[in-house]
Every structure is written in C-alpha cells, then in structure tokens.
Design a protein around this motif. Structure first.
Motif, PDB file in Angstrom:
ATOM      1  N   GLU A  77      65.367   1.841  10.479  1.00 58.87           N
ATOM      2  CA  GLU A  77      64.145   1.140  10.065  1.00 58.87           C
ATOM      3  C   GLU A  77      63.436   0.527  11.268  1.00 58.87           C
ATOM      4  O   GLU A  77      62.207   0.653  11.404  1.00 58.87           O
ATOM      5  CB  GLU A  77      64.474   0.025   9.067  1.00 58.87           C
ATOM      6  N   GLU A 110      67.682   0.633   2.894  1.00 60.62           N
ATOM      7  CA  GLU A 110      66.787   1.126   3.945  1.00 60.62           C
ATOM      8  C   GLU A 110      65.536   1.738   3.323  1.00 60.62           C
ATOM      9  O   GLU A 110      65.630   2.497   2.360  1.00 60.62           O
ATOM     10  CB  GLU A 110      67.446   2.233   4.757  1.00 60.62           C
ATOM     11  N   SER A 129      67.989  -1.877   9.243  1.00 66.30           N
ATOM     12  CA  SER A 129      68.880  -0.921   9.895  1.00 66.30           C
ATOM     13  C   SER A 129      68.253  -0.467  11.215  1.00 66.30           C
ATOM     14  O   SER A 129      67.052  -0.658  11.450  1.00 66.30           O
ATOM     15  CB  SER A 129      69.095   0.296   8.995  1.00 66.30           C
TER      16      SER A 129
END
Length: 183
Positions: free
Chosen positions: A37, A129, A34
C-alpha cells in the motif's frame, strides 16, 4: 450458491487531520499500511509530479507546502490537481484508510447481532490492504487473522466492491460486501 449484498460500509477522512496525524513523530498510523500500500501510494503521488512526504520516504522536505506539485501540463486530463498545501502521499493513504474503515463497517453489517470476530485492540489494520491494478481499479486483500476470520464468518468466496475518491479536503471510500446469503 446465491450471493447477495450482506453489508455496505462508507468512511470519509479529513485530509488535513490525516496528514497531521501521519506527520506526528512516532505515529503508529504508519504501521496501518502494508508495504505494498505504501509503495503504490508513493508511486501514485510521484507519478503526479509530487515529491513523497508524510513520513514514508527519505525526502528531505519537512513541509508538505514545500513539495513540488503537478503543473497543468503534467496533470493527466480529468485528474484533480492537489491544493498547494496538500500532501499528495497523505491524500492517497487517506483514501486507503477510509477503505479499511469501510471494510470493517461492511463486515460488521454482515455480522449484525453477532459479536465481532476480532477484538478491536487485536485488529492489525495492515492485514486489510487496498491495492489497485495497473489501471487504478481498487480491490481489498486480506492477510493474517483478518483473512482467517473473514473466511470463517463469510466463506472463502466473499466479494468486496471498493470505490475510492478524494476531492477538496476529504477522501472517501465506499465498500459493498457480497457473500453467500444465509439459508
């Protein structure tokens, strides 16, 4: 309602192979993370004095070996200084990739004997995530179909305990899933 351990997952990632996969032109691996991240990993790599590399920045460095590395004076006490040939961004992303795999393993263990709720070809890895709080403690957060299926199979109050580490040429993640015990 009583909670208990329903699944355990562990995964280890070879940093060299992972960094090579990230560096491949057009790799789909970059979509596994993501935006949050990627941002956290980039910030962690930069905080340790390393220029971001590995396809997630506008850095002009094309070789991980050319990226600046932390010096002994800039490395926090107790921190591991990356090897000279190691991509520090890939190091942090690899630990998160290991966490994604470990989450799937823990969830699968909890569903032993039942078919997977999401077909592997429909799984969006970015919906799993691994994010850290301000003190670097990791947790997992779910989105999309993964979140819906976790709620359907485990309930809304499942707890995911995550530990990440990297040393030498490997990154590892360990996940313990706690959820309601079946009646």
């Amino acid at each position: 309602m009583t909670h208990g351990v329903r699944g355990v997952g562990v995964d280890i990632v070879d940093l060299g192979a992972f960094a090579a996969s990230l560096a491949e032109p057009g790799t789909r691996l970059t979509r596994a993370f993501s935006a949050a991240e990627r941002r956290q990993c980039r910030e962690r790599a930069e905080a340790r004095g390393a220029a971001p590399v590995g396809g997630f920045s506008s850095s002009s460095s094309s070789s991980p070996a050319l990226s600046p590395r932390p010096t002994a004076s800039s490395t926090p006490p107790g921190a591991v200084t990356p090897r000279r040939d190691e991509d520090p961004l890939a190091r942090h992303l690899a630990a998160r990739w290991a966490a994604k795999e470990a989450v799937i393993k823990a969830w699968s263990a909890a569903l032993y004997g039942a078919p997977p709720p999401i077909s592997p070809d429909l799984l969006r890895w970015s919906d799993i995530e691994t994010l850290c709080d301000a003190w670097g403690r990791p947790t997992v957060r779910f989105g999309g179909e993964v979140a819906r299926q976790i709620a359907a199979t485990l309930g809304d109050d499942a707890r995911w305990n995550v530990s990440l580490s990297h040393d030498g040429g490997s990154a590892i993640a360990f996940v313990v899933l706690e959820a309601r015990l079946p009646a």
